[in-house]
Design an enzyme around this catalytic site. Structure first.
Site, PDB file in Angstrom:
ATOM      1  N   CYS A  64      10.895  67.391 -78.677  1.00  0.00           N
ATOM      2  CA  CYS A  64       9.185  67.411 -78.686  1.00  0.00           C
ATOM      3  C   CYS A  64       9.186  66.753 -76.952  1.00  0.00           C
ATOM      4  O   CYS A  64       8.036  66.309 -76.604  1.00  0.00           O
ATOM      5  CB  CYS A  64       8.108  66.586 -79.355  1.00  0.00           C
ATOM      6  SG  CYS A  64       8.429  67.223 -80.643  1.00  0.00           S
ATOM      7  N   ASP A  79       1.630  54.859 -74.125  1.00  0.00           N
ATOM      8  CA  ASP A  79       2.621  55.910 -75.892  1.00  0.00           C
ATOM      9  C   ASP A  79       3.090  55.139 -76.316  1.00  0.00           C
ATOM     10  O   ASP A  79       4.323  55.083 -75.873  1.00  0.00           O
ATOM     11  CB  ASP A  79       2.911  57.552 -75.646  1.00  0.00           C
ATOM     12  CG  ASP A  79       3.569  57.941 -76.143  1.00  0.00           C
ATOM     13  OD1 ASP A  79       3.436  56.995 -77.275  1.00  0.00           O
ATOM     14  OD2 ASP A  79       4.142  58.694 -76.591  1.00  0.00           O
ATOM     15  N   LYS A 135       7.925  54.537 -87.113  1.00  0.00           N
ATOM     16  CA  LYS A 135       8.810  54.346 -86.602  1.00  0.00           C
ATOM     17  C   LYS A 135       8.792  52.852 -86.276  1.00  0.00           C
ATOM     18  O   LYS A 135      10.294  52.359 -85.747  1.00  0.00           O
ATOM     19  CB  LYS A 135       8.412  55.194 -85.157  1.00  0.00           C
ATOM     20  CG  LYS A 135       8.529  56.722 -85.058  1.00  0.00           C
ATOM     21  CD  LYS A 135       8.112  56.954 -83.219  1.00  0.00           C
ATOM     22  CE  LYS A 135       7.801  58.446 -83.900  1.00  0.00           C
ATOM     23  NZ  LYS A 135       8.708  59.257 -83.429  1.00  0.00           N
ATOM     24  N   HIS A 195       6.749  62.983 -74.729  1.00  0.00           N
ATOM     25  CA  HIS A 195       6.804  63.925 -75.536  1.00  0.00           C
ATOM     26  C   HIS A 195       5.269  65.047 -75.517  1.00  0.00           C
ATOM     27  O   HIS A 195       4.523  64.326 -75.422  1.00  0.00           O
ATOM     28  CB  HIS A 195       5.896  63.120 -76.913  1.00  0.00           C
ATOM     29  CG  HIS A 195       6.232  62.818 -77.984  1.00  0.00           C
ATOM     30  ND1 HIS A 195       5.739  63.568 -78.266  1.00  0.00           N
ATOM     31  CD2 HIS A 195       7.492  62.936 -79.496  1.00  0.00           C
ATOM     32  CE1 HIS A 195       5.952  64.316 -79.869  1.00  0.00           C
ATOM     33  NE2 HIS A 195       7.308  63.578 -80.097  1.00  0.00           N
ATOM     34  N   GLN A 245       7.658  54.127 -79.377  1.00  0.00           N
ATOM     35  CA  GLN A 245       9.343  53.838 -79.041  1.00  0.00           C
ATOM     36  C   GLN A 245       9.616  52.186 -78.874  1.00  0.00           C
ATOM     37  O   GLN A 245      10.790  51.649 -79.277  1.00  0.00           O
ATOM     38  CB  GLN A 245      10.504  54.975 -78.563  1.00  0.00           C
ATOM     39  CG  GLN A 245      10.343  56.189 -78.436  1.00  0.00           C
ATOM     40  CD  GLN A 245      10.862  56.258 -80.102  1.00  0.00           C
ATOM     41  OE1 GLN A 245      11.597  55.891 -80.448  1.00  0.00           O
ATOM     42  NE2 GLN A 245      10.066  57.520 -80.436  1.00  0.00           N
TER      43      GLN A 245
HETATM   44  N1  PMP Z   1       5.506  60.203 -78.642  1.00  0.00           N
HETATM   45  C1  PMP Z   1       7.142  59.306 -78.622  1.00  0.00           C
HETATM   46  C2  PMP Z   1       7.093  59.121 -77.103  1.00  0.00           C
HETATM   47  C3  PMP Z   1       7.202  59.738 -79.974  1.00  0.00           C
HETATM   48  O1  PMP Z   1       9.050  59.150 -79.897  1.00  0.00           O
HETATM   49  C4  PMP Z   1       6.300  60.301 -80.998  1.00  0.00           C
HETATM   50  C5  PMP Z   1       7.259  60.638 -82.394  1.00  0.00           C
HETATM   51  N2  PMP Z   1       8.914  61.343 -82.005  1.00  0.00           N
HETATM   52  C6  PMP Z   1       5.042  60.559 -80.724  1.00  0.00           C
HETATM   53  C7  PMP Z   1       4.418  60.606 -79.503  1.00  0.00           C
HETATM   54  C8  PMP Z   1       4.569  61.065 -82.286  1.00  0.00           C
HETATM   55  O2  PMP Z   1       4.172  61.000 -82.992  1.00  0.00           O
HETATM   56  P1  PMP Z   1       3.841  60.778 -84.543  1.00  0.00           P
HETATM   57  O3  PMP Z   1       4.728  62.337 -84.929  1.00  0.00           O
HETATM   58  O4  PMP Z   1       4.438  60.026 -85.141  1.00  0.00           O
HETATM   59  O5  PMP Z   1       2.727  61.126 -84.491  1.00  0.00           O
END
Ligand code: PMP
Length: 388
Positions: free
Chosen positions: A346, A183, A209, A106, A186
């Site tokens: 993203c 990270d 999430k 991401h 998920q």
């Molecule tokens: N890493 C992953 C794998 C994600 O899915 C996301 C959110 N789509 C993020 C980082 C970023 O999370 P946040 O926008 O809640 O900071």
């Protein structure tokens, strides 16, 4: 839906819908229980401080941390990763050092490291994927050098649902003296988290999430690493003593929580964790993985669908429909009350790797069931009819 029609929410990987228990916890914290933390001498503030710190302990237990002092409350995973880059990274990474990321990351786990690399003169190496779109741990081993200081990888891919063998990644990173950051955005909503078993050094996730509110997330790091990290933002709560001559800082986690924190969000995050824990992360993983397997099987039976990601996806299925842009599919599905995500998620470097501008993504949550899959398939068939 307001009109009472069923709504098929297949975008839990973006953000999860909230259990009533979380909404109630937030309402109480904002209403009858509301007060600041760590400051007031009156009893309601003392109660709120106890609740806030109890939530930290609850998070620590939920993720198998050694102590609640290893749990830093942040705004979300993005902030957690930026915090590590700007404190640990700035002090521990220098010119010629290497940071390993993977193709499927991401942007939150790419851009902070690029910014750090620009600032420090470090290099970024990109670990490729296997044929079935997992992080290739054989390739990771080959990429590591004695100059590798950090390996930063998604525990579960937000696009493909690929699950990393985190323990192997940790062993590989540690074999060259590098740290491993996971990270866990998920993974936190769908896997058992045990920091000791994962053997990583940093773990980041977002509350929203994990069925909790937005505006709160967690950075976990080993106590000795946090101890050695300089502060990030300066302000109230993160200090021991302030004079104009010299300021000394509080120990972690307070050192990294400048200012009045997200009190109500932290309380509601605890309610979310209680909810998820009562259902059992193993059961949630199995439930969503089974739905993903069913959906993949059904999509494979349709003409002109390309499926991405491994067969054993953790509740997240990305696909493309030949001749239909994912945004058009998403718009037509919305007319059927089916909410999917269409876009690059993203993860633009991953889109480049897959040679698509975007994918359609269906992601499951604890409330998903077969009726959501049936509605999605009806919508896809209608889209195929419309596009001939
Ligand atoms: N890493 C992953 C794998 C994600 O899915 C996301 C959110 N789509 C993020 C980082 C970023 O999370 P946040 O926008 O809640 O900071």
């Amino acid at each position: 839906m307001p009109d009472g029609a069923p709504w098929h929410y297949l975008d839990t990987a973006a953000t999860a819908q909230k259990p009533q228990a979380v909404i109630d916890a937030m309402t109480h914290a904002l209403g009858r229980d509301y007060a600041t933390v760590h400051r007031g001498v009156y009893s309601r503030s003392a109660q709120m401080t106890l609740a806030y710190e109890a939530a930290r302990k609850r998070v620590a237990d939920f993720i198998g941390a050694k102590s609640e002092n290893e749990v830093v409350f942040v705004r979300g995973a993005t902030e957690a990763i930026n915090l590590v880059a700007q404190t640990w990274g700035v002090t521990q990474i220098g010119p010629g050092d290497r940071i390993v990321l993977s193709t499927l990351e991401h942007h939150s786990n790419i851009v902070p490291w690029q910014m750090l690399a620009e600032r420090t003169g470090a290099q970024i190496d990109v670990c490729p994927l296997t044929e079935d779109h997992r992080i290739d741990l054989g390739a990771l081993e080959a990429l590591l050098t004695p100059r590798t200081r950090l390996v930063a990888l998604a525990h579960v891919s937000n696009v493909l649902g690929s699950v990393l063998d985190a323990r192997v990644a940790a062993d590989l990173a540690h074999s060259v003296g590098a740290k491993l950051l996971l990270d866990g955005c998920q993974a936190a909503p769908r896997m058992v988290l045990d920091m000791a078993a994962l053997d990583c050094d940093f773990y980041a996730f977002s509350g929203h999430k994990l069925y909790g509110p937005t505006g709160v997330g967690v950075l976990w790091a080993r106590e000795e690493i946090l101890d050695a990290m300089p502060p990030w933002q300066g302000g109230g709560s993160m200090i021991e003593r302030v004079t104009f001559e010299k300021t000394t800082y509080a120990p972690p986690p307070q050192r990294f929580e400048a200012g009045t924190p997200m009190i109500t969000e932290v309380i509601a995050l605890q309610a979310a964790i209680d909810y998820v824990d009562a259902l059992g992360p193993e059961a949630l993983f199995a439930h969503e993985a089974a739905l993903a397997t069913t959906l993949r099987g059904e999509l494979r039976n349709l003409n002109s669908v390309t499926l991405f990601g491994p067969e054993d996806s953790a509740g997240i299925v990305s696909f493309a429909l030949q001749g239909v842009h994912p945004h058009d599919l998403g718009t037509i599905l919305d007319e059927e009350n089916v909410a999917i995500r269409a876009g690059h998620h993203c993860a633009q470097p991953l889109m480049d790797h897959l040679s698509v501008p975007a994918t359609a993504r269906a992601s499951f949550g604890l409330y998903s069931d077969e009726s959501d899959i049936a509605a999605l398939l009806r919508g896809i068939e209608r889209t195929q009819r419309i596009f001939g």
